[in-house]
Enzyme design. Structure first.
Site, PDB file in Angstrom:
ATOM      1  N   ASP A   1      41.687  33.298  43.217  1.00  0.00           N
ATOM      2  CA  ASP A   1      40.775  34.399  43.414  1.00  0.00           C
ATOM      3  C   ASP A   1      40.284  35.064  42.436  1.00  0.00           C
ATOM      4  OD1 ASP A   1      38.883  36.015  44.770  1.00  0.00           O
ATOM      5  OD2 ASP A   1      40.555  37.071  46.171  1.00  0.00           O
ATOM      6  N   HIS A   2      39.230  35.833  42.205  1.00  0.00           N
ATOM      7  CA  HIS A   2      38.820  36.446  41.086  1.00  0.00           C
ATOM      8  C   HIS A   2      39.443  37.885  41.218  1.00  0.00           C
ATOM      9  CE1 HIS A   2      35.337  33.432  41.175  1.00  0.00           C
ATOM     10  NE2 HIS A   2      36.093  33.129  39.857  1.00  0.00           N
TER      11      HIS A   2
ATOM     12  N   TYR B   1      37.142  38.298  47.235  1.00  0.00           N
ATOM     13  CA  TYR B   1      36.849  37.619  48.341  1.00  0.00           C
ATOM     14  C   TYR B   1      36.477  36.158  48.147  1.00  0.00           C
ATOM     15  CZ  TYR B   1      36.592  42.606  49.859  1.00  0.00           C
ATOM     16  OH  TYR B   1      36.700  43.950  50.018  1.00  0.00           O
ATOM     17  N   HIS B   2      37.051  35.759  47.085  1.00  0.00           N
ATOM     18  CA  HIS B   2      36.723  34.410  46.813  1.00  0.00           C
ATOM     19  C   HIS B   2      38.187  33.364  46.929  1.00  0.00           C
ATOM     20  CE1 HIS B   2      33.625  36.151  43.955  1.00  0.00           C
ATOM     21  NE2 HIS B   2      33.159  36.031  45.309  1.00  0.00           N
ATOM     22  N   PRO B   3      38.633  33.151  47.958  1.00  0.00           N
ATOM     23  CA  PRO B   3      39.826  32.306  48.032  1.00  0.00           C
ATOM     24  C   PRO B   3      39.547  30.916  48.108  1.00  0.00           C
ATOM     25  CG  PRO B   3      39.110  33.144  50.273  1.00  0.00           C
ATOM     26  CD  PRO B   3      38.245  33.899  49.232  1.00  0.00           C
TER      27      PRO B   3
END
Length: 548
Positions: free
Chosen positions: A291-292, A465-467
């Site tokens: 994730d970021h 919210y970048h899984p």
């Protein structure tokens, strides 16, 4: 309902809706698309400016949370994921970014043969119609409508000018030949409406595409290591649907590994711990979560040009009426209009930091706006080295998984986020932005040295919210799927969503996930891949000796 199909696709999200729609283009193939959430009927899912309401609405959200994050002082992070037709493409922030070409060349070099930039660019193009102008890098006939907007806003102009004043490049399209530098931010928005995969791929489905909502998948039906169908619950009743050809999981980076593990495919020790029969010991399932990490620099604005002027009932009512009548005005965009992709230091081959301008100050995931004119520079580490996991909490398929992102575990991620704050502050003192910049609100002028910044980051950094990456594509021992999206060691079973990304792209993930849907659909249908592109892309010739 009919219970036998050629293909069963689990998850009608950013990739799954596309896979199902493309497979159904073959009139002779029957396709079942299963979605755990409801139809996307709420206006909140279609009005761009309602994005925060959309991803905070429990009805359309899995409402997952992480375990206490050990490198963020034990904080628990929310993880909103779409539980509705269109999945997270129906509730996300609408940022439409492809990533850097070298991201995808890196995929191919890591073992994902066939996923180089030259090979994925045609699928990015097939995906979209850019309504704000054509170029050879853009799509012209795709279903997802995308555009830039807000270029005339004074803060947008000041941000872009500040980049030039600080010595950075400008780019006319961050999704085109040159991601590097400062430019307008594309969004999957056109004519004032969100372009979700539900709206663009699932409206008026053909007769051979059966879309079933409110269906919670229990397990994959497996016989002799071959996927035969899906067991799911609908209306309180268990249904078993069989697939004559293939089962495709597109349930996302949390739910795809969860379904695999509940079905007996995953790390054997973990499955046995939860009394699940081991069908196939596949150690990489649920591992490699990426994730970021993200946070924001917030400052007061010295001029009354921010969105704060619209935080009143009259202005919002006018905006709602204008949107309803014309699809224009205050509600027609997400107010993230400008972005830059830069490198934090010399010796970094391509941009590893994203900074986006937001025309108001607000904590991520909150509607508690700063109650005065203010704006923020939101920055993210684009290629984090920290890795987390998704694991079982029980053998109950309705139980949420255990999620840990391990954000800021790796010291280089801390270094890059520290640079992100310093470089963002540097932008604010450039003449164009300095004209709008007042007192620093967050983190505050007292946070200066590396130790103070690290403390602040561990107190405030959160998920983008970048899984991704939890069913990694490749050929090494930790890979879950091969470059054709087929689950290693299984027959007639594929995964096609953000979970297969071997390396997280240097961008928000919705557009790359939709690209995966387009490309995987050709693979599943047995169609030859689109011809590779020969378009060049920018690589800084002096990346090893300069930061800008």
């Amino acid at each position: 309902m009919q219970t036998e199909f050629d293909y069963i696709v689990v998850g009608a999200g950013s990739a799954g809706a596309i896979v199902a729609a493309r497979l159904a283009e073959n009139d002779s193939a029957s396709v079942l698309l299963l979605e755990a959430g409801p139809k996307d009927r709420s206006p909140l899912l279609h009005v761009p400016a309602a994005m925060r309401h959309a991803y905070n609405a429990p009805k359309y959200n899995w409402n997952y949370e992480t375990e206490p994050e050990p490198f963020l002082n034990g904080r628990t992070l929310v993880q909103p994921r779409g539980k509705v037709l269109g999945g997270s493409s129906s509730i996300n922030g609408l940022l439409y970014l492809r990533g850097h070409p070298l991201d995808y060349d890196g995929w191919a070099e890591a073992g994902a043969t066939g996923w180089s930039y030259a090979e994925v660019l045609p699928y990015f193009q097939r995906l979209e119609t850019r309504v704000d102008g054509n170029s050879e890098y853009r799509g012209r006939q795709g279903r997802i409508k995308a555009s830039t907007m807000g270029g005339d806003h004074p803060l947008t102009q000041a941000f872009l000018a500040a980049g030039r004043e600080a010595g950075y490049l400008a780019t006319d399209d961050v999704n085109g030949a040159q991601q590097d530098g400062f430019g307008l931010l594309p969004k999957n928005v056109a004519n004032g409406r969100r372009s979700s995969t539900a709206r663009c791929y699932l409206r008026n489905p053909p007769a051979n595409l059966d879309i079933q909502t409110n269906c919670h998948v229990r397990t994959i039906a497996i016989e002799n290591r071959t996927a035969r169908g899906i067991r799911f619950v609908r209306g309180g009743h268990e249904v078993v649907a069989t697939a004559r050809r293939e089962v495709i999981l597109a349930a996302g980076a949390f739910n795809s590994p969860l379904i695999l593990m509940q079905s007996g495919i995953g790390p054997a020790a973990q499955l046995r711990k939860h009394r699940i029969e081991v069908i196939h010991d596949l150690p990489g399932v649920g591992e490699n979560l990426m994730d970021h990490p993200l946070t924001s620099l917030q400052v007061k604005c010295t001029k009354p040009v921010t969105l704060y002027r619209h935080l009143n009932l009259l202005s919002q009512a006018k905006g709602a009426v204008e949107w309803a009548l014309t699809r224009k005005g205050l509600l027609a965009g997400n107010h993230f209009d400008a972005v830059c992709f830069i490198r934090t230091r010399a010796g970094v081959r391509f941009p590893n930091l994203q900074i986006a301008l937001f025309q108001i100050a607000v904590p991520e995931g909150s509607d508690d706006f700063v109650q005065e004119h203010a704006f923020q520079l939101q920055f993210t580490c684009q290629r984090p080295r920290s890795r987390g996991y998704v694991r079982l909490s029980s053998n109950d398929p309705f139980a949420a998984p255990r999620i840990r992102c391990n954000l800021l575990e790796h010291s280089e991620d801390v270094d890059e986020m520290t640079a992100g704050l310093r470089l963002s502050r540097e932008l604010l003192i450039q003449p164009s932005l300095a004209a709008f910049t007042g007192e620093e609100i967050f983190p505050g002028a007292n946070v200066q040295d590396d130790a103070e910044i690290e403390t602040w980051l561990r107190d405030t950094c959160h998920s983008s919210y970048h899984p991704s990456g939890t069913c990694k594509m490749g050929v090494d021992p930790t890979a879950v799927v091969d470059p054709e999206c087929r689950v290693h060691g299984m027959d007639r079973l594929r995964v096609a969503d953000a979970s297969i990304m071997p390396i997280i792209p240097s961008a928000n993930l919705n557009c790359p996930t939709m690209m995966i849907g387009e490309k995987a659909a050709d693979m599943i249908a047995g169609r030859p891949p689109l011809p590779s592109s020969n378009l060049p892309y920018f690589k800084d010739p002096r990346w090893d000796v300069r930061q800008r």
